[in-house]
Design an enzyme around this catalytic site. Structure first.
Site, PDB file in Angstrom:
ATOM      1  N   ALA A  92      49.440  79.633 199.632  1.00  0.00           N
ATOM      2  CA  ALA A  92      50.545  79.718 198.671  1.00  0.00           C
ATOM      3  C   ALA A  92      50.236  78.936 197.407  1.00  0.00           C
ATOM      4  CB  ALA A  92      51.823  79.188 199.309  1.00  0.00           C
ATOM      5  N   CYS A  93      50.610  79.518 196.285  1.00  0.00           N
ATOM      6  CA  CYS A  93      50.368  78.891 194.991  1.00  0.00           C
ATOM      7  C   CYS A  93      51.645  78.922 194.167  1.00  0.00           C
ATOM      8  CB  CYS A  93      49.257  79.649 194.275  1.00  0.00           C
ATOM      9  SG  CYS A  93      48.920  79.046 192.630  1.00  0.00           S
ATOM     10  N   GLY A  94      51.917  77.844 193.482  1.00  0.00           N
ATOM     11  CA  GLY A  94      53.109  77.769 192.649  1.00  0.00           C
ATOM     12  C   GLY A  94      52.944  78.449 191.306  1.00  0.00           C
ATOM     13  N   MET A 148      54.680  81.255 195.695  1.00  0.00           N
ATOM     14  CA  MET A 148      55.683  80.485 196.441  1.00  0.00           C
ATOM     15  C   MET A 148      56.902  81.352 196.755  1.00  0.00           C
ATOM     16  SD  MET A 148      54.824  77.480 197.360  1.00  0.00           S
ATOM     17  CE  MET A 148      56.380  76.658 197.674  1.00  0.00           C
TER      18      MET A 148
END
Length: 95
Positions: A11-13, A44
C-alpha cells in the site's frame, strides 16, 4: 504463517509508483523465503476495503496507524521502503 498462497498488499499513500516498486521487492523476497504469494500494489484508499481479505499489508511505517487494528491482515510498517533487507526482516516477523 502457513505457506499457503498468501495475499499481500503493498500500500502506498501517494499514487501507485511506490507501491509497484514495493510489490516487486516483496515478490522477490517471498520467493527467496520459499513462500507462494499473490502481491498487489494498491493505493491507501483501495487497501482500506481489503483489510479483512488480505493476509499481510505492507506500507510505510507512517501509514500503519490508518489501518484497522482488528483487521485480519497483519500490518507491516517499514521505514525505508527501498531497503530490501528491512522489508525482508519486517516480513519475516509476521510469517
Amino acid at each position: 504463517m502457513e505457506n499457503k498462497n498468501l495475499h499481500i498488499i503493498a500500500a502506498c499513500g501517494n499514487g501507485m509508483g511506490t507501491s509497484m516498486l514495493i510489490k516487486i521487492k516483496v515478490e522477490k523476497i517471498m520467493k527467496e523465503l520459499g513462500y507462494t504469494a499473490k502481491v498487489e500494489a494498491l493505493s491507501m484508499g483501495q487497501t482500506k476495503g481489503m483489510e479483512h481479505s488480505a493476509d499481510i499489508i505492507i506500507s510505510s511505517i507512517h501509514l500503519t496507524s490508518e489501518f484497522n487494528p482488528n483487521a485480519k491482515a497483519k500490518i507491516v510498517g517499514v521505514l525505508n521502503l527501498m531497503d530490501e533487507n528491512e522489508i525482508k526482516q519486517a516480513l519475516s516477523k509476521v510469517l
